[in-house]
Design a protein around this motif. Structure first.
Motif, short mmCIF file in Angstrom:
data_model
loop_
_atom_site.label_atom_id
_atom_site.label_comp_id
_atom_site.label_asym_id
_atom_site.label_seq_id
_atom_site.Cartn_x
_atom_site.Cartn_y
_atom_site.Cartn_z
N ALA A 1 40.72 49.10 42.77
CA ALA A 1 40.79 49.36 41.33
C ALA A 1 39.38 49.26 40.77
CB ALA A 1 41.73 48.37 40.66
N GLU A 2 38.59 50.27 41.04
CA GLU A 2 37.18 50.29 40.65
C GLU A 2 36.84 51.61 39.96
OE1 GLU A 2 35.03 47.93 40.91
OE2 GLU A 2 35.75 46.58 42.49
N CYS A 3 35.93 51.56 39.00
CA CYS A 3 35.49 52.78 38.31
C CYS A 3 34.86 53.76 39.28
CB CYS A 3 34.50 52.42 37.19
SG CYS A 3 35.22 51.47 35.83
N SER A 4 34.18 53.26 40.30
CA SER A 4 33.52 54.13 41.26
C SER A 4 34.53 54.94 42.08
CB SER A 4 32.64 53.31 42.21
OG SER A 4 33.40 52.34 42.90
N VAL A 5 35.76 54.44 42.15
CA VAL A 5 36.82 55.11 42.91
C VAL A 5 37.72 55.96 41.99
CG1 VAL A 5 38.84 54.76 44.40
CG2 VAL A 5 36.82 53.29 44.65
N LEU A 6 38.06 55.40 40.83
CA LEU A 6 39.08 56.01 39.97
C LEU A 6 38.54 56.61 38.69
CD1 LEU A 6 41.72 53.15 40.37
CD2 LEU A 6 41.68 55.35 41.57
N GLY A 7 37.24 56.44 38.43
CA GLY A 7 36.65 56.97 37.20
C GLY A 7 36.66 55.95 36.08
N ASN A 8 35.82 56.19 35.08
CA ASN A 8 35.67 55.24 33.98
C ASN A 8 36.02 55.91 32.66
OD1 ASN A 8 35.06 53.13 32.31
ND2 ASN A 8 32.94 52.92 32.96
N ALA A 9 37.29 55.79 32.25
CA ALA A 9 37.75 56.45 31.03
C ALA A 9 37.25 55.77 29.77
CB ALA A 9 39.28 56.48 31.01
N CYS A 10 36.91 54.48 29.86
CA CYS A 10 36.52 53.74 28.65
C CYS A 10 35.56 52.61 29.05
CB CYS A 10 37.73 53.19 27.93
SG CYS A 10 39.09 52.67 29.01
N PRO A 11 34.26 52.88 28.99
CA PRO A 11 33.26 51.84 29.28
C PRO A 11 33.45 50.63 28.35
CG PRO A 11 32.24 54.00 29.17
CD PRO A 11 33.66 54.18 28.68
N ASN A 12 33.10 49.47 28.86
CA ASN A 12 33.17 48.21 28.11
C ASN A 12 34.59 47.68 27.93
OD1 ASN A 12 30.31 48.33 27.71
ND2 ASN A 12 30.65 49.71 25.97
N THR A 13 35.56 48.35 28.53
CA THR A 13 36.94 47.85 28.53
C THR A 13 37.29 47.41 29.95
OG1 THR A 13 37.69 49.26 26.70
CG2 THR A 13 39.38 48.51 28.24
N TYR A 14 37.89 46.21 30.06
CA TYR A 14 38.34 45.73 31.37
C TYR A 14 39.68 46.38 31.67
CZ TYR A 14 39.48 42.58 35.21
OH TYR A 14 39.81 42.07 36.44
N LYS A 15 39.74 47.12 32.75
CA LYS A 15 40.88 47.98 33.03
C LYS A 15 41.77 47.41 34.15
CE LYS A 15 37.58 51.01 33.34
NZ LYS A 15 36.60 50.47 32.38
N TYR A 16 42.89 48.07 34.34
CA TYR A 16 43.77 47.76 35.46
C TYR A 16 44.41 49.05 35.96
CZ TYR A 16 47.20 47.64 31.61
OH TYR A 16 47.95 47.95 30.49
N LEU A 17 44.76 49.04 37.23
CA LEU A 17 45.46 50.17 37.83
C LEU A 17 46.95 49.87 37.80
CD1 LEU A 17 45.61 52.80 39.52
CD2 LEU A 17 45.26 51.38 41.56
N GLU A 18 47.70 50.74 37.16
CA GLU A 18 49.16 50.59 37.08
C GLU A 18 49.79 51.79 37.79
OE1 GLU A 18 52.64 49.45 33.88
OE2 GLU A 18 50.73 50.18 33.13
N LEU A 19 50.69 51.51 38.72
CA LEU A 19 51.28 52.61 39.48
C LEU A 19 52.73 52.33 39.82
CD1 LEU A 19 51.45 51.89 42.83
CD2 LEU A 19 48.99 51.84 42.48
N THR A 20 53.45 53.40 40.10
CA THR A 20 54.83 53.29 40.59
C THR A 20 54.95 54.17 41.83
OG1 THR A 20 55.50 55.02 39.03
CG2 THR A 20 55.91 52.75 38.40
N TYR A 21 55.69 53.67 42.79
CA TYR A 21 55.90 54.43 44.03
C TYR A 21 57.25 54.09 44.64
CZ TYR A 21 54.68 50.28 46.91
OH TYR A 21 54.66 49.05 47.52
N THR A 22 57.67 54.89 45.58
CA THR A 22 58.90 54.60 46.29
C THR A 22 58.63 54.73 47.79
OG1 THR A 22 61.28 55.10 46.41
CG2 THR A 22 59.78 56.97 46.33
N CYS A 23 59.54 54.24 48.58
CA CYS A 23 59.45 54.34 50.04
C CYS A 23 60.52 55.29 50.53
CB CYS A 23 59.62 52.96 50.68
SG CYS A 23 58.28 51.81 50.29
#
Length: 213
Positions: free
Chosen positions: A188-210
């Motif tokens: 969960a890094e800006c270098s991997v996922l992009g930086n939509a909002c600098p200066n905001t501490y972000k999180y990766l939220e996802l849903t998946y199934t098996c």
């Protein structure tokens, strides 16, 4: 740091069982809301325009409801990107940059299902771990790297880093890396996922199934 919601345990025979078909219709420029009491949203189809003279016709002139072949191309893709994999999704027609028929009074109509899924949150600078049982593979419904809640991933963070709750960056990176695998990790890094909002501490939220391999 990782946060897990209650995951629905899925038997192989019912991995794709829907909790019912739903339809939402919103007239004009009002908020279009999709929601699931259990599971997450999977959009079947969306229409932005007009397909009949009855829906959202109250108080409108004959000219405003005459064009029943009005449909915005690509509306499905836009609603899919915004809503798939979420429990609740709210949008307005402002998300569409093109008006398919200027003199027609339009509505937004979406058919969707609620399907079981595993919900995962990984705070920025941590790893998200996706895991399925033996003989199963990952299918990601939705992933977003941003901030839409001031309380998630907020421990010992400056309040200024938590204020922007309109920070959203839907990403295909998780699906590209993890779909088809039995287990998968992504930073969960800006270098991997992009930086939509600098200066905001972000999180990766996802849903998946098996799914069965």
């Amino acid at each position: 740091m990782l946060y897990f919601s209650s995951a629905l345990l899925l038997a192989a025979a019912c991995l794709f069982v829907s909790t019912g078909a739903h339809k939402a219709t919103t007239c004009g420029n009002h908020v279009h809301r999709l929601s699931c009491e259990t599971g997450v949203i999977i959009v079947q189809n969306s229409l932005y325009g007009r397909a009949d003279r009855v829906t959202c016709a109250g108080g409108k002139t004959a000219e405003e409801i005459a064009n029943t072949a009005c449909s915005l191309e690509g509306a499905d893709d836009i609603i899919n990107t915004r809503c798939n994999g979420k429990k609740v999704c709210e949008v307005t027609p402002a998300i569409f940059t093109t008006d398919p028929c200027r003199d027609t009074f339009k509505y937004l109509e979406t058919s969707y299902s609620c399907v079981p899924a595993i919900h995962l949150i990984a705070c920025e600078h941590s790893l998200a771990h996706l895991q399925c049982d033996a003989g199963q593979i990952i299918h990601v419904y939705h992933a977003d790297f941003g901030r839409q809640d001031p309380n998630i991933c907020s421990f010992r963070r400056d309040s200024a880093q938590l204020q922007n709750v309109m920070c959203s960056r839907p990403t295909n990176k998780v699906a590209e890396r993890c779909n088809g695998s039995n287990s998968c990790s992504i930073q969960a890094e800006c270098s991997v996922l992009g930086n939509a909002c600098p200066n905001t501490y972000k999180y990766l939220e996802l849903t998946y199934t098996c799914q069965q391999a």
